[in-house]
Design a protein around this motif. Structure first.
Motif, mmCIF file in Angstrom:
data_model
loop_
_atom_site.group_PDB
_atom_site.id
_atom_site.type_symbol
_atom_site.label_atom_id
_atom_site.label_comp_id
_atom_site.label_asym_id
_atom_site.label_seq_id
_atom_site.Cartn_x
_atom_site.Cartn_y
_atom_site.Cartn_z
ATOM 1 N N UNK A 81 11.461 -10.284 -13.922
ATOM 2 C CA UNK A 81 11.231 -11.637 -14.435
ATOM 3 C C UNK A 81 10.164 -12.309 -13.586
ATOM 4 N N UNK A 82 9.267 -13.016 -14.253
ATOM 5 C CA UNK A 82 8.259 -13.816 -13.562
ATOM 6 C C UNK A 82 8.310 -15.210 -14.180
ATOM 7 N N UNK A 83 9.031 -16.155 -13.550
ATOM 8 C CA UNK A 83 9.185 -17.492 -14.139
ATOM 9 C C UNK A 83 7.858 -18.241 -14.201
ATOM 10 N N UNK A 84 7.798 -19.237 -15.066
ATOM 11 C CA UNK A 84 6.542 -19.949 -15.299
ATOM 12 C C UNK A 84 6.025 -20.660 -14.057
ATOM 13 N N UNK A 85 6.914 -21.006 -13.133
ATOM 14 C CA UNK A 85 6.483 -21.710 -11.924
ATOM 15 C C UNK A 85 6.133 -20.755 -10.783
ATOM 16 N N UNK A 86 6.201 -19.452 -11.008
ATOM 17 C CA UNK A 86 6.128 -18.468 -9.926
ATOM 18 C C UNK A 86 4.907 -18.640 -9.028
ATOM 19 N N UNK A 87 3.736 -18.887 -9.607
ATOM 20 C CA UNK A 87 2.503 -18.907 -8.812
ATOM 21 C C UNK A 87 2.065 -20.314 -8.424
ATOM 22 N N UNK A 88 2.868 -21.285 -8.762
ATOM 23 C CA UNK A 88 2.494 -22.681 -8.517
ATOM 24 C C UNK A 88 2.325 -22.978 -7.026
ATOM 25 N N UNK A 124 2.091 -4.743 -9.481
ATOM 26 C CA UNK A 124 2.098 -3.485 -10.221
ATOM 27 C C UNK A 124 3.354 -2.676 -9.908
ATOM 28 N N UNK A 125 3.675 -1.768 -10.820
ATOM 29 C CA UNK A 125 4.794 -0.832 -10.632
ATOM 30 C C UNK A 125 6.110 -1.550 -10.367
ATOM 31 N N UNK A 126 6.386 -2.559 -11.191
ATOM 32 C CA UNK A 126 7.683 -3.214 -11.182
ATOM 33 C C UNK A 126 8.359 -2.962 -12.528
ATOM 34 N N UNK A 127 9.236 -3.860 -12.961
ATOM 35 C CA UNK A 127 9.950 -3.692 -14.224
ATOM 36 C C UNK A 127 9.682 -4.860 -15.170
ATOM 37 N N UNK A 128 8.490 -5.435 -15.078
ATOM 38 C CA UNK A 128 8.136 -6.564 -15.927
ATOM 39 C C UNK A 128 7.922 -6.099 -17.367
ATOM 40 N N UNK A 184 3.641 -1.544 -15.415
ATOM 41 C CA UNK A 184 4.884 -2.223 -15.762
ATOM 42 C C UNK A 184 5.235 -1.846 -17.200
ATOM 43 N N UNK A 185 6.511 -1.826 -17.558
ATOM 44 C CA UNK A 185 6.911 -1.394 -18.913
ATOM 45 C C UNK A 185 6.807 -2.526 -19.938
ATOM 46 N N UNK A 186 5.589 -2.968 -20.219
ATOM 47 C CA UNK A 186 5.366 -4.107 -21.105
ATOM 48 C C UNK A 186 5.884 -3.843 -22.518
ATOM 49 N N UNK A 187 6.623 -4.814 -23.060
ATOM 50 C CA UNK A 187 7.091 -4.752 -24.447
ATOM 51 C C UNK A 187 6.143 -5.599 -25.288
ATOM 52 N N UNK A 188 5.302 -4.941 -26.056
ATOM 53 C CA UNK A 188 4.238 -5.634 -26.786
ATOM 54 C C UNK A 188 4.723 -6.127 -28.149
ATOM 55 N N UNK A 189 5.585 -7.138 -28.122
ATOM 56 C CA UNK A 189 5.946 -7.819 -29.356
ATOM 57 C C UNK A 189 5.480 -9.268 -29.244
ATOM 58 N N UNK A 190 5.909 -10.103 -30.174
ATOM 59 C CA UNK A 190 5.379 -11.465 -30.254
ATOM 60 C C UNK A 190 5.581 -12.263 -28.972
ATOM 61 N N UNK A 191 6.619 -11.939 -28.198
ATOM 62 C CA UNK A 191 6.898 -12.690 -26.976
ATOM 63 C C UNK A 191 5.818 -12.496 -25.914
ATOM 64 N N UNK A 192 5.045 -11.436 -26.044
ATOM 65 C CA UNK A 192 3.986 -11.147 -25.076
ATOM 66 C C UNK A 192 2.618 -11.598 -25.588
ATOM 67 N N UNK A 193 2.602 -12.242 -26.744
ATOM 68 C CA UNK A 193 1.334 -12.587 -27.405
ATOM 69 C C UNK A 193 0.419 -13.422 -26.505
#
Length: 303
Positions: A100-107, A118-122, A159-168
């Motif tokens: 998980x990478x929350x929206x505030x992660x890099x703030x 890289x090489x995580x489970x995102x 990372x194991x990206x799931x390329x559906x609408x949520x990743x748009x």
């Protein structure tokens, strides 16, 4: 330092500027782990067994420039912890278990020049993670005097990206990103759904997410006793929904249910009733749900 360490030593010299503990047995970074070494600039804790990082584990490290946590077992990071490290420039988190990478992660990382995830489970993240990053925000300013902006290297591959609408939104961000943000590897690939496995981000066009819409070719069916009957419903939704059947009567038998995609945004679900009996008559409801909502359609069976 000793490879047998199980915790951060308490007797570290106060003026030390670099700590390197690797291939050891550290399992956590507790609160105030480095409270007596405020001059520390480089912290390398690669290839340990760290699973927990306290939200105040980096307290008293205002001079920290480099934090390397490669090859640990972190499934999450308390991102607000970086409020205590305002000068951090390098953050290496590759080969962990972050999902998980929350929206505030890099703030709270305004001065990064290198970020390796890289090489995580995102699998799914929002583009707002990067829109909230001060490094990106500075690059988008068009008013006022221009300021010198350092490049920031960003690693997100493997990372194991799931390329559906949520990743748009994230896919659109990756396609458009440019200096000062530089991707270490711009060929990010999809790990799912199956029909997109192995495709590069720049090869896919993702639709917006939609709540389920259910339908059936025939909502009233009559079948002679003893014959097999298949009830069918169709669901349009993105991302792919969970689909299940329910039966209004109390007399239940075990029926076979199969659900399979027939197009990018449509699935077909079939319920097979073998050797139908009068007790099987009644209303069968096909229900579909994803994170946007749910919908159902009823099929009435007469035997």
């Amino acid at each position: 330092m000793s490879a047998l360490l199980r915790q951060i030593p308490a007797n570290i010299p106060q003026d030390i500027r670099k700590i390197r503990i690797e291939n050891s047995h550290l399992t956590e970074l507790p609160r105030g782990s480095f409270e007596n070494v405020s001059a520390l600039e480089y912290l390398w804790l690669n290839f340990n067994n760290i699973t927990v990082m306290h939200i105040k584990s980096l307290e008293y490290l205002p001079a920290l420039k480099e934090l390397r946590l490669q090859g640990n077992k972190l499934s999450s990071v308390p991102w607000t912890a970086f409020q205590d490290t305002p000068t951090l420039k390098i953050l290496d988190l590759k080969h962990n278990r972050l999902d998980v990478l929350p929206e505030h992660a890099l703030r709270y990382l305004p001065n990064l020049t290198y970020l390796d995830l890289s090489s995580n489970q995102l699998t799914i993240i929002s583009r707002d993670v990067f829109y909230n990053w001060p490094v990106y925000q500075r690059s988008q300013r068009t008013e006022g005097p221009l300021e010198a902006i350092s490049n920031a290297v960003l690693a997100l591959h493997d990372n194991p990206w799931i390329c559906d609408c949520r990743l748009r939104g994230f896919v659109q961000f990756i396609k458009s990103v440019g200096p000062p943000i530089i991707l270490m590897n711009s060929y990010l690939t999809c790990s799912g759904p199956k029909f997109r496995t192995g495709k590069f981000f720049h090869e896919v066009e993702l639709n917006s997410c939609t709540k389920p819409l259910t339908s059936a070719l025939d909502t009233n069916l009559t079948v002679p006793a003893g014959l097999n009957i298949t009830l069918t419903c169709f669901v349009q939704a993105s991302p792919s929904p969970a689909v299940w059947w329910t039966y209004a009567l109390k007399l239940l038998r075990t029926f076979n249910v199969s659900t399979e995609p027939i197009s990018e945004d449509t699935v077909r679900s079939e319920l097979l009733i073998p050797a139908a009996r009068p007790a099987d008559a009644g209303n069968y409801t096909c229900t579909a749900a994803n994170f946007l909502g749910n919908a159902s359609v009823a099929v009435n069976l007469r035997v």
